[in-house]
Scaffold this motif. Structure first.
Motif, PDB file in Angstrom:
ATOM      1  N   TRP A 257       0.832  -1.208   0.000  1.00 46.45           N
ATOM      2  CA  TRP A 257       0.000   0.000   0.000  1.00 46.45           C
ATOM      3  C   TRP A 257       0.866   1.257   0.000  1.00 46.45           C
ATOM      4  O   TRP A 257       0.571   2.222  -0.705  1.00 46.45           O
ATOM      5  CB  TRP A 257      -0.911  -0.023   1.231  1.00 46.45           C
ATOM      6  N   TRP A 258       1.944   1.236   0.783  1.00 44.43           N
ATOM      7  CA  TRP A 258       2.763   2.431   1.001  1.00 44.43           C
ATOM      8  C   TRP A 258       3.707   2.732  -0.170  1.00 44.43           C
ATOM      9  O   TRP A 258       3.726   3.824  -0.720  1.00 44.43           O
ATOM     10  CB  TRP A 258       3.542   2.255   2.294  1.00 44.43           C
ATOM     11  N   ILE A 259       4.513   1.732  -0.573  1.00 37.14           N
ATOM     12  CA  ILE A 259       5.541   1.977  -1.592  1.00 37.14           C
ATOM     13  C   ILE A 259       5.365   1.120  -2.853  1.00 37.14           C
ATOM     14  O   ILE A 259       6.222   1.118  -3.722  1.00 37.14           O
ATOM     15  CB  ILE A 259       6.963   1.770  -1.028  1.00 37.14           C
ATOM     16  N   ARG A 260       4.262   0.354  -2.919  1.00 41.34           N
ATOM     17  CA  ARG A 260       4.002  -0.542  -4.057  1.00 41.34           C
ATOM     18  C   ARG A 260       5.135  -1.538  -4.273  1.00 41.34           C
ATOM     19  O   ARG A 260       5.485  -1.887  -5.404  1.00 41.34           O
ATOM     20  CB  ARG A 260       3.749   0.257  -5.335  1.00 41.34           C
ATOM     21  N   ASP A 261       5.705  -1.981  -3.185  1.00 45.71           N
ATOM     22  CA  ASP A 261       6.765  -2.985  -3.226  1.00 45.71           C
ATOM     23  C   ASP A 261       6.742  -3.727  -1.899  1.00 45.71           C
ATOM     24  O   ASP A 261       6.154  -3.247  -0.927  1.00 45.71           O
ATOM     25  CB  ASP A 261       8.130  -2.322  -3.454  1.00 45.71           C
ATOM     26  N   SER A 262       7.344  -4.890  -1.859  1.00 47.01           N
ATOM     27  CA  SER A 262       7.396  -5.684  -0.635  1.00 47.01           C
ATOM     28  C   SER A 262       8.484  -6.734  -0.805  1.00 47.01           C
ATOM     29  O   SER A 262       9.084  -6.852  -1.885  1.00 47.01           O
ATOM     30  CB  SER A 262       6.047  -6.357  -0.372  1.00 47.01           C
ATOM     31  N   LEU A 263       8.732  -7.505   0.220  1.00 47.57           N
ATOM     32  CA  LEU A 263       9.755  -8.549   0.132  1.00 47.57           C
ATOM     33  C   LEU A 263       9.393  -9.581  -0.929  1.00 47.57           C
ATOM     34  O   LEU A 263      10.206  -9.878  -1.811  1.00 47.57           O
ATOM     35  CB  LEU A 263       9.939  -9.230   1.496  1.00 47.57           C
ATOM     36  N   LEU A 264       8.188 -10.120  -0.858  1.00 47.36           N
ATOM     37  CA  LEU A 264       7.801 -11.174  -1.811  1.00 47.36           C
ATOM     38  C   LEU A 264       7.750 -10.642  -3.244  1.00 47.36           C
ATOM     39  O   LEU A 264       8.203 -11.318  -4.174  1.00 47.36           O
ATOM     40  CB  LEU A 264       6.459 -11.776  -1.407  1.00 47.36           C
ATOM     41  N   LEU A 265       7.234  -9.423  -3.418  1.00 49.01           N
ATOM     42  CA  LEU A 265       7.184  -8.840  -4.756  1.00 49.01           C
ATOM     43  C   LEU A 265       8.590  -8.558  -5.285  1.00 49.01           C
ATOM     44  O   LEU A 265       8.881  -8.763  -6.465  1.00 49.01           O
ATOM     45  CB  LEU A 265       6.361  -7.548  -4.726  1.00 49.01           C
ATOM     46  N   ASN A 266       9.478  -8.146  -4.382  1.00 52.58           N
ATOM     47  CA  ASN A 266      10.867  -7.895  -4.744  1.00 52.58           C
ATOM     48  C   ASN A 266      11.537  -9.173  -5.242  1.00 52.58           C
ATOM     49  O   ASN A 266      12.256  -9.169  -6.245  1.00 52.58           O
ATOM     50  CB  ASN A 266      11.602  -7.344  -3.523  1.00 52.58           C
ATOM     51  N   ILE A 267      11.293 -10.276  -4.539  1.00 54.54           N
ATOM     52  CA  ILE A 267      11.867 -11.569  -4.934  1.00 54.54           C
ATOM     53  C   ILE A 267      11.334 -11.986  -6.302  1.00 54.54           C
ATOM     54  O   ILE A 267      12.094 -12.409  -7.183  1.00 54.54           O
ATOM     55  CB  ILE A 267      11.555 -12.645  -3.868  1.00 54.54           C
ATOM     56  N   ILE A 268      10.021 -11.860  -6.480  1.00 52.67           N
ATOM     57  CA  ILE A 268       9.409 -12.217  -7.765  1.00 52.67           C
ATOM     58  C   ILE A 268      10.020 -11.402  -8.900  1.00 52.67           C
ATOM     59  O   ILE A 268      10.388 -11.947  -9.943  1.00 52.67           O
ATOM     60  CB  ILE A 268       7.876 -12.008  -7.726  1.00 52.67           C
ATOM     61  N   MET A 269      10.153 -10.091  -8.685  1.00 52.08           N
ATOM     62  CA  MET A 269      10.655  -9.218  -9.744  1.00 52.08           C
ATOM     63  C   MET A 269      12.131  -9.447 -10.049  1.00 52.08           C
ATOM     64  O   MET A 269      12.585  -9.204 -11.169  1.00 52.08           O
ATOM     65  CB  MET A 269      10.406  -7.758  -9.378  1.00 52.08           C
ATOM     66  N   LEU A 270      12.882  -9.920  -9.074  1.00 47.93           N
ATOM     67  CA  LEU A 270      14.294 -10.247  -9.328  1.00 47.93           C
ATOM     68  C   LEU A 270      14.428 -11.538 -10.120  1.00 47.93           C
ATOM     69  O   LEU A 270      15.260 -11.654 -11.011  1.00 47.93           O
ATOM     70  CB  LEU A 270      15.052 -10.384  -8.002  1.00 47.93           C
ATOM     71  N   ILE A 271      13.577 -12.523  -9.789  1.00 50.08           N
ATOM     72  CA  ILE A 271      13.687 -13.847 -10.419  1.00 50.08           C
ATOM     73  C   ILE A 271      12.903 -13.914 -11.733  1.00 50.08           C
ATOM     74  O   ILE A 271      13.389 -14.439 -12.729  1.00 50.08           O
ATOM     75  CB  ILE A 271      13.188 -14.938  -9.451  1.00 50.08           C
ATOM     76  N   TRP A 272      11.675 -13.409 -11.718  1.00 49.90           N
ATOM     77  CA  TRP A 272      10.782 -13.521 -12.873  1.00 49.90           C
ATOM     78  C   TRP A 272      10.049 -12.188 -13.076  1.00 49.90           C
ATOM     79  O   TRP A 272       8.905 -12.042 -12.674  1.00 49.90           O
ATOM     80  CB  TRP A 272       9.784 -14.649 -12.646  1.00 49.90           C
ATOM     81  N   PRO A 273      10.714 -11.207 -13.674  1.00 43.10           N
ATOM     82  CA  PRO A 273      10.114  -9.860 -13.815  1.00 43.10           C
ATOM     83  C   PRO A 273       8.806  -9.885 -14.593  1.00 43.10           C
ATOM     84  O   PRO A 273       8.693 -10.569 -15.608  1.00 43.10           O
ATOM     85  CB  PRO A 273      11.178  -9.075 -14.579  1.00 43.10           C
ATOM     86  N   LEU A 274       7.819  -9.179 -14.075  1.00 39.71           N
ATOM     87  CA  LEU A 274       6.524  -9.067 -14.730  1.00 39.71           C
ATOM     88  C   LEU A 274       6.305  -7.606 -15.119  1.00 39.71           C
ATOM     89  O   LEU A 274       6.273  -6.723 -14.266  1.00 39.71           O
ATOM     90  CB  LEU A 274       5.415  -9.536 -13.779  1.00 39.71           C
ATOM     91  N   GLU A 275       6.149  -7.359 -16.410  1.00 39.61           N
ATOM     92  CA  GLU A 275       6.040  -5.994 -16.904  1.00 39.61           C
ATOM     93  C   GLU A 275       4.829  -5.273 -16.324  1.00 39.61           C
ATOM     94  O   GLU A 275       4.875  -4.076 -16.007  1.00 39.61           O
ATOM     95  CB  GLU A 275       5.987  -5.982 -18.434  1.00 39.61           C
ATOM     96  N   GLY A 276       3.727  -6.010 -16.165  1.00 37.14           N
ATOM     97  CA  GLY A 276       2.519  -5.413 -15.598  1.00 37.14           C
ATOM     98  C   GLY A 276       2.741  -4.922 -14.173  1.00 37.14           C
ATOM     99  O   GLY A 276       2.242  -3.863 -13.786  1.00 37.14           O
ATOM    100  N   VAL A 277       3.478  -5.702 -13.389  1.00 41.12           N
ATOM    101  CA  VAL A 277       3.778  -5.316 -12.010  1.00 41.12           C
ATOM    102  C   VAL A 277       4.673  -4.081 -11.994  1.00 41.12           C
ATOM    103  O   VAL A 277       4.433  -3.144 -11.244  1.00 41.12           O
ATOM    104  CB  VAL A 277       4.448  -6.481 -11.251  1.00 41.12           C
ATOM    105  N   LYS A 278       5.677  -4.070 -12.880  1.00 49.08           N
ATOM    106  CA  LYS A 278       6.589  -2.931 -12.946  1.00 49.08           C
ATOM    107  C   LYS A 278       5.834  -1.656 -13.339  1.00 49.08           C
ATOM    108  O   LYS A 278       6.101  -0.573 -12.780  1.00 49.08           O
ATOM    109  CB  LYS A 278       7.705  -3.219 -13.945  1.00 49.08           C
ATOM    110  N   THR A 279       4.884  -1.782 -14.267  1.00 46.86           N
ATOM    111  CA  THR A 279       4.070  -0.627 -14.681  1.00 46.86           C
ATOM    112  C   THR A 279       3.244  -0.113 -13.507  1.00 46.86           C
ATOM    113  O   THR A 279       3.165   1.084 -13.258  1.00 46.86           O
ATOM    114  CB  THR A 279       3.159  -1.011 -15.860  1.00 46.86           C
TER     115      THR A 279
END
Length: 198
Positions: free
Chosen positions: A172-194
């Motif tokens: 909610w605060w920064i649109r990022d988190s530990l689990l999302l960070n891990i996902i984006m490092l291993i398997w980046p999702l363009e929709g999430v990055k947008t």
């Protein structure tokens, strides 16, 4: 994870003093490696802020604490649970604490290699990320220790609620988190990055 799960009492100060000493040595070794890698001790901007809430700026990970400090609390909670599942009663809590601090110290080194820094910049919203200052890495390790301590005293359900509560708050605060960070490092999702960049 209730205190009664392990045979070792958290009040066994002799074992905990040893754990604190070994952990301190591990942290010092990590600091020496980071310094040898050329990491700055504090923000090169010259400001000595204890907190930086600007996640999309050159100040992120350069001062003592920032929004991502909360993810390192989650590291500690996660390490407690994973090490308990893997080692159970074969290793005391103090021994598992040493392992958690060792793993976190190694991660701080890996996280500050050019390979991982570039990976963060390419696949996550951390476009201005240039790695951590040494003092920020120290604060991250302290946050991990705090998370481990919280998980040691909380019941299992309390640790789970705290973990996902912090995850939700960060999303909610920064649109990022530990689990999302891990996902984006291993398997980046363009929709999430947008979504993160909005």
């Amino acid at each position: 994870m209730t205190p009664g799960v392990d045979q070792q009492s958290p009040n066994d100060w002799r074992l905990w003093r040893r754990a604190a000493l070994v952990s301190l040595v591990l942290v010092i070794c990590g600091v020496l490696v980071l310094a040898g890698m050329g990491r700055v001790w504090w923000c090169s901007c010259g400001l000595l802020n204890l907190w930086s809430g600007e996640t999309a700026s050159m100040h992120n990970s350069q001062h003592l604490f920032d929004a991502y400090s909360f993810t390192h609390v989650l590291h500690g909670i996660g390490f407690y649970g994973i090490l308990w599942l893997l080692l159970g009663k074969r290793a005391s809590r103090s021994s598992r604490f040493i392992l958690a601090i060792g793993i976190e110290s190694v991660w701080e080194i890996i996280e500050n290699t050019s390979l991982i820094i570039e990976r963060y910049r390419e696949t996550t919203i951390s476009l201005g990320y240039y790695g951590d200052s040494i003092f920020n890495s120290l604060a991250d390790i302290a946050a991990c220790a705090l998370g481990f301590g919280l998980a040691m005293w909380l019941p299992v359900w309390g640790s789970v609620v705290l973990f996902f509560g912090i995850e939700g708050f960060l999303l909610w605060w920064i649109r990022d988190s530990l689990l999302l960070n891990i996902i984006m490092l291993i398997w980046p999702l363009e929709g999430v990055k947008t979504w993160q960049g909005k």
